[in-house]
Every structure is written in C-alpha cells, then in structure tokens.
Design a protein around this motif. Sequence first.
Motif, PDB file in Angstrom:
ATOM      1  N   ILE A 229      42.068  47.084  35.012  1.00  0.00           N
ATOM      2  CA  ILE A 229      42.405  47.990  36.884  1.00  0.00           C
ATOM      3  C   ILE A 229      41.035  48.011  37.945  1.00  0.00           C
ATOM      4  N   ALA A 230      40.092  48.399  37.281  1.00  0.00           N
ATOM      5  CA  ALA A 230      38.644  48.397  38.379  1.00  0.00           C
ATOM      6  C   ALA A 230      38.378  46.878  38.540  1.00  0.00           C
ATOM      7  N   ALA A 231      38.212  45.819  37.504  1.00  0.00           N
ATOM      8  CA  ALA A 231      38.399  44.707  37.859  1.00  0.00           C
ATOM      9  C   ALA A 231      38.872  43.872  38.668  1.00  0.00           C
ATOM     10  N   LEU A 232      40.216  44.270  38.527  1.00  0.00           N
ATOM     11  CA  LEU A 232      41.209  43.824  39.309  1.00  0.00           C
ATOM     12  C   LEU A 232      40.747  44.347  40.572  1.00  0.00           C
ATOM     13  N   VAL A 233      41.245  45.369  40.783  1.00  0.00           N
ATOM     14  CA  VAL A 233      40.851  45.878  42.046  1.00  0.00           C
ATOM     15  C   VAL A 233      39.679  45.858  43.279  1.00  0.00           C
ATOM     16  N   TYR A 234      38.805  45.949  42.427  1.00  0.00           N
ATOM     17  CA  TYR A 234      37.845  45.537  43.157  1.00  0.00           C
ATOM     18  C   TYR A 234      37.648  44.227  43.650  1.00  0.00           C
TER      19      TYR A 234
END
Length: 253
Positions: A229-234
Amino acid sequence: MPIYQIAIGTPGEASHPDALKAALAEFFSMLIFVFAGQGSGMAFNKLSNDGSSTPSGLLAAALAHAFALFVAVSVGANISGGHVNPAVTFGAFIGGNITLLRGILYWFAQLLGSVVACMLLKFATGGLEISAFALSSDISVWNALVFEIVMTFGLVYTVYATAVDPKKGDLGSIAPIAIGFIVGANILAGGAFDGASMNPAVSFGPALVSWNFTHHWIYWFGPLIGATIAALVYDNIYINGEITHEQLPVTDY
C-alpha cells in the motif's frame, strides 16, 4: 504504478558479484539489527526478572531497535540500499526499484541474518530462551494484522520519502535516522499488543530458533500488505504523479 516498472531480472543476476555483495551487506545489517534488538530484550529480562512487558521494557525495546536500525541501514545503504527488511524489499520491488530475482536474494540473506543472530544470542547467553513474537491476551489476530499493516505502511512510506524519492535532495542524508525513529515510535504504539514487528525477518529468526510459529503468518501478511500500500500510494502520487512544490497553489497572507 506503470506495470513496466516491475522487473523480473535476468538469471545471471543472482550470481553477479555486485548482487552477491549487496546480499551479503543485507545479511550483516540484519544480523546487527536482530542481535542488538532481540538481545536488548533478553538483557532487560535478565536484569528485571522477566519485566520486558513493563512500560520501561517497552521503552527499552523501542530505543534499542531505533538505534540498531539506524546503524544497520546506514552501514548497508551504499552497498545494498540498506533495506534490512523483506517488507521494504518487497515495497521497493512493487515500485520498480529492485528486480524480483535480486529481491529474492535479499530475502534469503535477510532471513539467514536473523536466524544466525538468534542462534548466536542463544549460544552467547548460555542458552537463554529466544522469544518469538506473540499477541497479547486481549488482541485478536485481525487486530494484530491491522497493527502490522498500518505500522509497516508508516515505515515503508518513510523509506520512500527519505530514501527512494528522486526529489529527496539533502533529505536522503537523514533517511537512516528517520527510518529508525519511525520503527521506534511504532514499537511504542504497537509493542504492547503484538510486539510490533513490521519485519518478517525479525519475526522469522526467533520463531525458527524457538520453534514457535503461533500466529506467525500475521508477521508476514501484515508487513507485506502495508509495504504494498505504501509503495503504491507514494509511487503513484508523489513520484509518477510528479507532484512538486511548483504545482501546489500559492496563498498570499
């Protein structure tokens, strides 16, 4: 995230000298981190008659892991990127910053480093028990899963912001300490509930050496979901979305 950014890698990559050196750096960084982090808990138990579950024990664990991770990331940063966490490696893969094959090599080195650290601790302490991560009595597996997802999201988001983002500039110099700080803070938040792993390798070493895999899946699924989730969001909003300071509206005061 553009799908073309995800790369499998070439078969020869796993045997390339640079990849092997990077994996070795991950092994040593993980050994340093787990030995200091897990060892501090064992030392606190010895000095306080198994009082690691007290507020002072939680604070000691947070400080030890924050300091140790700061060092572990710093010493590996110029060689492997200083992932020191399979979830961080997976997040980097999702963002196209590492190939799948190189990531698998990192995973193997990270898991091995954690196991070796726990074995060394068990020997060096005269056979003291290595404690696997566990849930507190009033926490369900789903509560713990959410904890691990959210805490690892914060960790990997911090990694992207301070170490991966090409626009980071001078901020990159504080990446190791920022990463250490967020892990220490998350331990203060979640340590009393599920141990606050955020790192499958950190959980795997103690589980294997103590041969206790109760609820172990949480410490894999939670961090990997949070990292994704963090990778996709950022990556989609701040890197490929190309949001810059110049694009933000200017307000006159």
